[in-house]
Design a protein around this motif. Structure first.
Motif, PDB file in Angstrom:
ATOM      1  N   GLY A  94      -8.200 -29.964  25.219  1.00 48.41           N
ATOM      2  CA  GLY A  94      -7.431 -31.245  25.188  1.00 48.41           C
ATOM      3  C   GLY A  94      -6.902 -31.195  23.628  1.00 48.41           C
ATOM      4  N   TYR A  95      -7.387 -30.211  22.584  1.00 48.30           N
ATOM      5  CA  TYR A  95      -6.616 -30.281  21.442  1.00 48.30           C
ATOM      6  C   TYR A  95      -5.719 -29.217  21.252  1.00 48.30           C
ATOM      7  CZ  TYR A  95     -10.778 -32.962  20.160  1.00 48.30           C
ATOM      8  OH  TYR A  95     -12.034 -34.020  20.019  1.00 48.30           O
ATOM      9  N   GLU A  96      -4.702 -29.400  20.175  1.00 46.77           N
ATOM     10  CA  GLU A  96      -3.908 -28.209  19.710  1.00 46.77           C
ATOM     11  C   GLU A  96      -3.943 -28.242  18.250  1.00 46.77           C
ATOM     12  OE1 GLU A  96       0.148 -28.551  20.699  1.00 46.77           O
ATOM     13  OE2 GLU A  96      -0.239 -28.927  23.159  1.00 46.77           O
ATOM     14  N   GLY A  97      -4.035 -26.734  17.869  1.00 41.53           N
ATOM     15  CA  GLY A  97      -4.324 -26.576  16.376  1.00 41.53           C
ATOM     16  C   GLY A  97      -3.070 -25.357  16.011  1.00 41.53           C
ATOM     17  N   LEU A 106     -13.740 -20.532  27.094  1.00 37.82           N
ATOM     18  CA  LEU A 106     -13.179 -21.285  26.448  1.00 37.82           C
ATOM     19  C   LEU A 106     -13.512 -22.415  25.988  1.00 37.82           C
ATOM     20  CD1 LEU A 106      -9.636 -20.988  28.652  1.00 37.82           C
ATOM     21  CD2 LEU A 106      -9.950 -19.812  26.358  1.00 37.82           C
ATOM     22  N   PHE A 107     -12.985 -23.164  24.752  1.00 41.97           N
ATOM     23  CA  PHE A 107     -13.656 -24.532  24.396  1.00 41.97           C
ATOM     24  C   PHE A 107     -13.555 -25.558  25.395  1.00 41.97           C
ATOM     25  CE2 PHE A 107     -13.423 -28.274  21.749  1.00 41.97           C
ATOM     26  CZ  PHE A 107     -14.431 -28.145  20.960  1.00 41.97           C
ATOM     27  N   PRO A 108     -14.742 -26.186  25.749  1.00 41.70           N
ATOM     28  CA  PRO A 108     -14.854 -27.126  26.981  1.00 41.70           C
ATOM     29  C   PRO A 108     -14.073 -28.388  26.537  1.00 41.70           C
ATOM     30  CG  PRO A 108     -16.658 -27.095  25.674  1.00 41.70           C
ATOM     31  CD  PRO A 108     -16.102 -25.944  25.220  1.00 41.70           C
ATOM     32  N   GLU A 109     -13.445 -29.021  27.555  1.00 40.50           N
ATOM     33  CA  GLU A 109     -12.777 -30.173  27.626  1.00 40.50           C
ATOM     34  C   GLU A 109     -13.438 -31.438  27.217  1.00 40.50           C
ATOM     35  OE1 GLU A 109      -9.441 -30.648  28.316  1.00 40.50           O
ATOM     36  OE2 GLU A 109      -9.241 -28.483  28.673  1.00 40.50           O
ATOM     37  N   ASN A 110     -12.789 -32.400  26.781  1.00 41.53           N
ATOM     38  CA  ASN A 110     -13.321 -33.756  26.352  1.00 41.53           C
ATOM     39  C   ASN A 110     -14.465 -33.842  25.336  1.00 41.53           C
ATOM     40  OD1 ASN A 110     -11.623 -34.685  28.395  1.00 41.53           O
ATOM     41  ND2 ASN A 110     -13.153 -34.328  29.869  1.00 41.53           N
ATOM     42  N   GLN A 111     -14.389 -32.807  24.435  1.00 37.88           N
ATOM     43  CA  GLN A 111     -15.443 -32.835  23.129  1.00 37.88           C
ATOM     44  C   GLN A 111     -15.155 -33.887  22.237  1.00 37.88           C
ATOM     45  OE1 GLN A 111     -18.309 -30.971  23.406  1.00 37.88           O
ATOM     46  NE2 GLN A 111     -17.623 -30.743  25.538  1.00 37.88           N
ATOM     47  N   PRO A 112     -16.205 -34.427  21.667  1.00 36.94           N
ATOM     48  CA  PRO A 112     -15.583 -35.414  20.469  1.00 36.94           C
ATOM     49  C   PRO A 112     -15.065 -34.655  19.170  1.00 36.94           C
ATOM     50  CG  PRO A 112     -17.816 -35.406  20.627  1.00 36.94           C
ATOM     51  CD  PRO A 112     -17.405 -34.603  22.054  1.00 36.94           C
ATOM     52  N   LEU A 113     -14.390 -35.329  18.373  1.00 35.21           N
ATOM     53  CA  LEU A 113     -14.001 -34.712  17.170  1.00 35.21           C
ATOM     54  C   LEU A 113     -15.283 -34.244  16.209  1.00 35.21           C
ATOM     55  CD1 LEU A 113     -11.456 -33.763  15.845  1.00 35.21           C
ATOM     56  CD2 LEU A 113     -11.419 -36.075  14.433  1.00 35.21           C
ATOM     57  N   SER A 114     -16.314 -34.852  16.322  1.00 36.30           N
ATOM     58  CA  SER A 114     -17.470 -34.485  15.650  1.00 36.30           C
ATOM     59  C   SER A 114     -17.805 -33.202  15.838  1.00 36.30           C
ATOM     60  CB  SER A 114     -18.578 -35.504  15.750  1.00 36.30           C
ATOM     61  OG  SER A 114     -19.015 -35.469  17.289  1.00 36.30           O
ATOM     62  N   VAL A 115     -17.623 -32.588  17.166  1.00 32.89           N
ATOM     63  CA  VAL A 115     -17.947 -31.197  17.632  1.00 32.89           C
ATOM     64  C   VAL A 115     -17.065 -30.290  16.917  1.00 32.89           C
ATOM     65  CG1 VAL A 115     -18.165 -29.552  19.415  1.00 32.89           C
ATOM     66  CG2 VAL A 115     -18.681 -32.064  19.862  1.00 32.89           C
ATOM     67  N   LEU A 116     -15.759 -30.543  16.655  1.00 31.71           N
ATOM     68  CA  LEU A 116     -14.879 -29.518  15.765  1.00 31.71           C
ATOM     69  C   LEU A 116     -15.463 -29.748  14.319  1.00 31.71           C
ATOM     70  CD1 LEU A 116     -11.364 -30.325  17.241  1.00 31.71           C
ATOM     71  CD2 LEU A 116     -12.806 -28.353  17.714  1.00 31.71           C
ATOM     72  N   ARG A 117     -15.765 -30.925  14.013  1.00 30.33           N
ATOM     73  CA  ARG A 117     -16.031 -30.934  12.354  1.00 30.33           C
ATOM     74  C   ARG A 117     -17.385 -30.034  12.237  1.00 30.33           C
ATOM     75  NH1 ARG A 117     -13.082 -34.653   9.752  1.00 30.33           N
ATOM     76  NH2 ARG A 117     -12.235 -36.532  11.252  1.00 30.33           N
ATOM     77  N   GLN A 118     -18.082 -30.147  13.035  1.00 30.94           N
ATOM     78  CA  GLN A 118     -19.403 -29.260  13.024  1.00 30.94           C
ATOM     79  C   GLN A 118     -19.093 -27.831  13.165  1.00 30.94           C
ATOM     80  OE1 GLN A 118     -22.800 -30.754  12.328  1.00 30.94           O
ATOM     81  NE2 GLN A 118     -22.884 -28.315  11.731  1.00 30.94           N
ATOM     82  N   ALA A 119     -18.118 -27.602  13.937  1.00 29.96           N
ATOM     83  CA  ALA A 119     -17.723 -26.133  13.983  1.00 29.96           C
ATOM     84  C   ALA A 119     -16.984 -25.504  12.889  1.00 29.96           C
ATOM     85  CB  ALA A 119     -16.723 -25.849  15.273  1.00 29.96           C
TER      86      ALA A 119
END
Length: 311
Positions: A53-56, A14-27
Motif C-alpha cells: 500500500g506504500y510507494e517509495g 512481499l511486504f504485507p498490506e496495511n502495515q502502520p508507518l511505525s513498522v517502516l520506521r522500525q525497518a
C-alpha cells in the motif's frame, strides 16, 4: 546448503498490506531488507516501488551495487520494472497532506547480501540461487537481493549442452557451489555440475536391458552421444535423421564402470521436450573440498574438481 539470510529477489514474501508507518520506521532503523514490485522507471532512471500500500523511490545511484556486472548500464535499472525488488528504507518524510514520501535503496540491501556472502561463502560452499537470465556462454543467477553471478556453460553439467536453456529456465531455483571469491571486487564464481552426482551415482539408476528416454547431445562419425541424465551420457551407433537436442528412446546394451562407458542402441526418435530435464541433486548442502566424477579404478584419466582452501 548454507542458509542464506538474503534470498534472491522474488523468493521471499512481499511486504504485507496495511502495515502502520511505525513498522517502516522500525525497518529503517534496523535496516531490514524488504521487498516490493518496481512499477516505474522515470527519465532520470529513478525506480518507483510499490509495497504493502506504500510507494517509495529508489534513486538511480541506489538502484544497483556498483560491483555487479552491468550496473552502470541503463538497462540494468530499466529491466527491474514489473519485477520483485529488494530494498532498505533510507528516508521517511510526510508531505503537506500527511502522506509518507519514502526513499529506498536497493544497493543497501545488496551491500548487506554481499557482506553475508563474503563471510560465509568460501570455495566449495553450496548456496541456493535463482536463475535470472540465460546467455550462450552461461546462466546468470541471483545469490541474494539481486547480487548476481555467472555459472559458465562448461560448469553447468558433465553432459555438455549447447545453451543453458537446455538445462535451466528463468526463475528456476537451483543450487550452486562457489569455486572462487574475489573479495576486492565482491565477485563470486560458481559451478553446478558437481552437485548432480558422480558417474557411479548416476549410472546406478540404470541397468543393462532397460529402455529409457534420452537426449541427443552430440553426433560424431563414430556414434551418437545420448544424455541419460545431466551428468551421464552413453554412446549409440550412428543413425541418420538426428540432431543435437532431439529426444530418443534407447536400449541399454552394457554399463562398464572400469572404462566409464555406456553402450546404447537407439530405438526411436521421440517428440521434442518442452521443459528442461528435471535436476536431481546428489549434494545439497555443506562445503566441498574435492569432487571426483570418475569411478574408482577407472582406466581413463580422473575427472575431478579441487576447491582451493578457504580464505
Amino acid at each position: 546448503m548454507r542458509r542464506n539470510e538474503y534470498l534472491p529477489e522474488g523468493a521471499g514474501p512481499l511486504f504485507p498490506e496495511n502495515q502502520p508507518l511505525s513498522v517502516l520506521r522500525q525497518a529503517m532503523e534496523d535496516q531490514t531488507v524488504l521487498e516490493g514490485i518496481a512499477i516505474r522507471c522515470d527519465a532520470r532512471r529513478d525506480l518507483t516501488v510499490r509495497f504493502g500500500g506504500y510507494e517509495g523511490t529508489i534513486p538511480r545511484p541506489d538502484a544497483i551495487h556498483p560491483a555487479i556486472s552491468g550496473a552502470e548500464r541503463d538497462i540494468a535499472v530499466l529491466s527491474r520494472v514489473g519485477k520483485p525488488t529488494c530494498f532498505t528504507v533510507t528516508g521517511i518524510q510526510l508531505d503537506g497532506g500527511g502522506r509518507p514520501r519514502l526513499t529506498l535503496s536497493r544497493r543497501g540491501a545488496q551491500e548487506q547480501a554481499v557482506a553475508w556472502l563474503l563471510e560465509h561463502s568460501a570455495p566449495g560452499t553450496v548456496l541456493p540461487a535463482r536463475v535470472t537470465h540465460l546467455e550462450s556462454f552461461g546462466a546468470f543467477v541471483d545469490l541474494g537481493c539481486g547480487v548476481t553471478s555467472l555459472i559458465p556453460l562448461e560448469n553447468i553439467s558433465v553432459s555438455r549442452v549447447s545453451h543453458p536453456s537446455d538445462r535451466f529456465r528463468v526463475g528456476q531455483d537451483i543450487l550452486a557451489a562457489v569455486t572462487d571469491v574475489d573479495s576486492a571486487a565482491c565477485r563470486f564464481y560458481l559451478t553446478h555440475k558437481e552437485l548432480l552426482g558422480t558417474w557411479m551415482e548416476n549410472a546406478a539408476r540404470f541397468a543393462p536391458g532397460e529402455a529409457v528416454p534420452g537426449i541427443v547431445r552430440g553426433i560424431k562419425p563414430y556414434g551418437v552421444f545420448v544424455e541419460l541424465a545431466p551428468n551421464l551420457s552413453g554412446l549409440a551407433e550412428t543413425r541418420e535423421g538426428l540432431s543435437p537436442g532431439d529426444g530418443v528412446s534407447v536400449y541399454i546394451k552394457s554399463i562398464r564402470p572400469e572404462w566409464m562407458k555406456i553402450k546404447l542402441q537407439i530405438v526411436e526418435k521421440l517428440a521434442p521436450r518442452t521443459e528442461p530435464v528435471p535436476l536431481r541433486y546428489q549434494i545439497t548442502d555443506g562445503r566441498l573440498n574435492r569432487w571426483v566424477y570418475s569411478p574408482p579404478g577407472c582406466g581413463k584419466p580422473v575427472v575431478e574438481t579441487v576447491f582451493r582452501p578457504g580464505f
